[in-house]
Design a protein around this motif. Sequence first.
Motif: not given
Length: 322
Positions: A28-29, A34-39, A61-62
Amino acid sequence: MTPEDLKTIHTHPFKNPSETKIAFSKGEGETGVRFAAFCDQLKKAAPHIAIKHDSDLPFEAPVLVSGRNANIVYHTLPTGKMLPLFLESLDSPLDAGAFAGETTEPLLQSIDLPAEFKLYVADQCPHCPQTLRQLQALADAYPMIRLRVINAEGSADMARDDKIKSVPTLILDDRFRWTGQVKTEELLTICADRDPSSLSADSLRQLVEDGQAPQVAAMMTESGQLFPALIDLLVHPRWSVRLGAMVTVEYLTDDAPDLGRHLCRSLWQTFPDLTIPVQGDVTHIFGLLNDPQTRGYLQTIIKGDFDAEVRKAAAEALDEMA
């Protein structure tokens, strides 16, 4: 990602494109976003990479998890100078020349306990890439080694908790640490010679989650002492972690009831401060030992100011003892 990052991905010579995979947990947060966008960007730039979101990864996480053994863990986004090294972690087998030698192979084979490493790095550190490359190759060669990569600047809270003053800093099982250049032979010697009772909670968790609960119980029985990290797992907020630890306790109470009593005394001291779900599981542990000490704990719970479900679990455990 910057245009330079995208260029790094496009030009990286992946060894086995069809076998390249990453697991990540977003959490969360803002950092998780940003991690999801990187992936997402990584997948677009290198469509052959299999990226799986897994909320049950055994790390806070993350995170990004790579390596053929799923034991190279990035707690920070690997952009800029870190990106080529992260991409290298996807290329298995890695270059063993970073650590291989006549003395290292026997040491590797003599390690029979998980080794949990935390490596603190920084973007501008001139020595960090070499150390990270060396340790990634070790983790690739040996599944019992788990490497966690942390940017000391981007994860200030973790760095403060671990009292990081400079980089690269490597920490083994929260006990041993090296700053600067790491000598592989020294590192592996310490890994091989560790006392099992000194294992960190993460390393003990790795054993339990690998289905080695009977072996963990046997090690405690043979040494005649509890491993302090077991208590950490028994009160862990995640139920699946507590479950594995409770399986260990079931073997322990059968083989070494005196150690079981010691464990129950330690758990009873903190019982009022535990969360309700953890209290319920600890109540089950008390029920594994049919003796006056644990019956007394259960009777106190039944009569005490505890949650109704916890008192019910205590009553059921007491009935099973009858």
